[in-house]
Motif scaffolding. Structure first.
Motif, PDB file in Angstrom:
ATOM      1  N   PRO A 169       0.819  -1.219   0.000  1.00 55.39           N
ATOM      2  CA  PRO A 169       0.000   0.000   0.000  1.00 55.39           C
ATOM      3  C   PRO A 169       0.849   1.263   0.000  1.00 55.39           C
ATOM      4  N   ARG A 170       0.361   2.286  -0.675  1.00 52.91           N
ATOM      5  CA  ARG A 170       1.006   3.598  -0.656  1.00 52.91           C
ATOM      6  C   ARG A 170       0.310   4.477   0.383  1.00 52.91           C
ATOM      7  N   PRO A 171       1.076   5.106   1.259  1.00 49.90           N
ATOM      8  CA  PRO A 171       0.451   5.977   2.263  1.00 49.90           C
ATOM      9  C   PRO A 171      -0.223   7.180   1.614  1.00 49.90           C
ATOM     10  N   ARG A 172      -1.185   7.752   2.318  1.00 49.69           N
ATOM     11  CA  ARG A 172      -1.855   8.951   1.848  1.00 49.69           C
ATOM     12  C   ARG A 172      -0.911  10.149   2.004  1.00 49.69           C
ATOM     13  N   PRO A 173      -1.212  11.286   1.391  1.00 49.42           N
ATOM     14  CA  PRO A 173      -0.378  12.479   1.568  1.00 49.42           C
ATOM     15  C   PRO A 173      -0.319  12.893   3.041  1.00 49.42           C
ATOM     16  N   GLY A 174       0.845  13.352   3.461  1.00 47.18           N
ATOM     17  CA  GLY A 174       1.025  13.773   4.847  1.00 47.18           C
ATOM     18  C   GLY A 174       2.355  14.467   5.041  1.00 47.18           C
ATOM     19  N   PRO A 175       2.767  14.716   6.269  1.00 47.49           N
ATOM     20  CA  PRO A 175       3.924  15.573   6.546  1.00 47.49           C
ATOM     21  C   PRO A 175       5.266  14.862   6.703  1.00 47.49           C
ATOM     22  N   ILE A 176       5.290  13.522   6.577  1.00 47.63           N
ATOM     23  CA  ILE A 176       6.515  12.763   6.865  1.00 47.63           C
ATOM     24  C   ILE A 176       7.273  12.458   5.582  1.00 47.63           C
ATOM     25  N   ALA A 177       8.558  12.787   5.552  1.00 47.64           N
ATOM     26  CA  ALA A 177       9.429  12.404   4.438  1.00 47.64           C
ATOM     27  C   ALA A 177      10.331  11.265   4.899  1.00 47.64           C
ATOM     28  N   ILE A 178      10.520  10.271   4.036  1.00 48.91           N
ATOM     29  CA  ILE A 178      11.397   9.134   4.335  1.00 48.91           C
ATOM     30  C   ILE A 178      12.592   9.195   3.410  1.00 48.91           C
ATOM     31  N   VAL A 179      13.785   9.186   4.012  1.00 53.61           N
ATOM     32  CA  VAL A 179      15.041   9.208   3.265  1.00 53.61           C
ATOM     33  C   VAL A 179      15.810   7.960   3.680  1.00 53.61           C
ATOM     34  N   THR A 180      15.966   7.000   2.779  1.00 54.03           N
ATOM     35  CA  THR A 180      16.525   5.719   3.181  1.00 54.03           C
ATOM     36  C   THR A 180      17.547   5.187   2.192  1.00 54.03           C
ATOM     37  N   GLN A 181      18.571   4.538   2.742  1.00 55.86           N
ATOM     38  CA  GLN A 181      19.553   3.877   1.892  1.00 55.86           C
ATOM     39  C   GLN A 181      19.121   2.448   1.577  1.00 55.86           C
ATOM     40  N   SER A 182      18.208   1.929   2.372  1.00 56.51           N
ATOM     41  CA  SER A 182      17.724   0.560   2.200  1.00 56.51           C
ATOM     42  C   SER A 182      16.309   0.569   1.640  1.00 56.51           C
ATOM     43  N   GLY A 183      16.136  -0.055   0.495  1.00 52.17           N
ATOM     44  CA  GLY A 183      14.811  -0.163  -0.078  1.00 52.17           C
ATOM     45  C   GLY A 183      13.887  -1.017   0.773  1.00 52.17           C
TER      46      GLY A 183
END
Length: 283
Positions: A169-183
């Motif tokens: 599932p894809r999350p709905r729009p919101g205020p959290i950004a995820i920055v990750t080196q691991s997929g």
């Protein structure tokens, strides 16, 4: 700063996207990624131009297919690359000729398996042409507001009974950004947030970090009005002093939660085999 922000914004809000390695085969990453864009276009969420590139196909999901990005009429500012690693340098030369501004290299088979020279060749081509690169060996970008979705994890899957169920599932729009080196961590985080009904502004997977760094992405997200807090997962921190300077600047305005792995010798070995990162032990 304005030029930097505008070029980084190409990853999230492009005017024209070429999926190089788009495929009709449902099990291929190139099929899933191109389908993501098509579905979001049908939802009127993704509004940029979309071009599949594959020399062996005439059409893919109703879109005219091009043998090369150079055959595409008009400009292309973002390329999503899903071809075998040995072909990526050739693709990068074509992107340079096409004057593409940004590329996400989903393909694996670079420094994470010891092919450091191949990765350096790709990075050198990009640097000379002024192309910013995410990856290689990454999931790319998901933007909940523009419909950019490079995740090769299908949102739904069809069971043997014929029933279609939610897979990733894809999350709905919101205020959290995820920055990750691991997929894998990124996909798990998206799944968790979607289940908790928590919204995401942007998702970025770096992979091997041949070009764009965590520091640059934090700096970009500092100026992103849709992002209020950042979750970061790192297997290595390049240019540590620069990163800390940027982190201090960013956290004065927006919170950053950073999970750093590779703190032990075993963890460092795991990071090296995963994204080719050199993660130091804390002992």
């Amino acid at each position: 700063m304005k030029a930097f922000l505008e070029q980084m914004d190409t990853f999230f809000d492009p005017k024209a996207v070429a999926v190089i390695g788009a495929s009709r085969r449902t099990m291929k990453a190139g099929h899933v990624i191109f389908k993501n864009f098509v579905i979001n276009s049908q939802r009127n969420l993704f509004k940029a131009k979309l071009y599949p590139v594959n020399p062996t196909e005439d059409t893919i999901q109703g879109f005219k297919c091009y043998s090369s990005v150079l055959d595409i009429p008009g400009e292309v500012d973002l390329a999503v690359i899903v071809v075998p690693a040995k072909f990526v340098p050739g693709v990068m030369h074509e992107l340079a000729e096409k004057k593409v501004r940004a590329a996400a290299i989903i393909t694996s088979g670079f420094s994470e398996i010891g092919n450091h020279e191949l990765e350096k060749e790709v990075a050198d081509i990009a640097k000379e042409a002024g192309i910013r690169v995410l990856g290689p060996n990454c999931l790319g970008v998901y933007d909940s507001s523009t419909g950019v979705d490079m995740l090769f994890l299908p949102e739904t899957k069809t069971l043997s009974t014929g029933d279609e169920v939610v897979a990733t599932p894809r999350p709905r729009p919101g205020p959290i950004a995820i920055v990750t080196q691991s997929g894998a961590f990124g996909a798990a985080a998206l799944d968790y947030l979607a289940g908790k009904q928590m919204g995401v502004s942007k998702f970025v997977s770096f992979g091997n970090k041949a070009d764009v760094t965590a520091s640059e992405m934090l700096k970009y997200l500092l100026h992103d009005e849709k992002t209020h807090v950042m979750l970061m997962y790192a297997e290595s921190i390049d240019k540590g002093r620069e990163f800390m300077d940027v982190a201090r600047e960013v956290t004065c305005i927006k919170p950053v939660i950073c999970l750093k792995v590779g703190r032990s010798a075993a963890g460092a070995r795991a990071a090296a085999s995963h994204t080719g990162s050199i993660a130091g032990s804390d002992e």
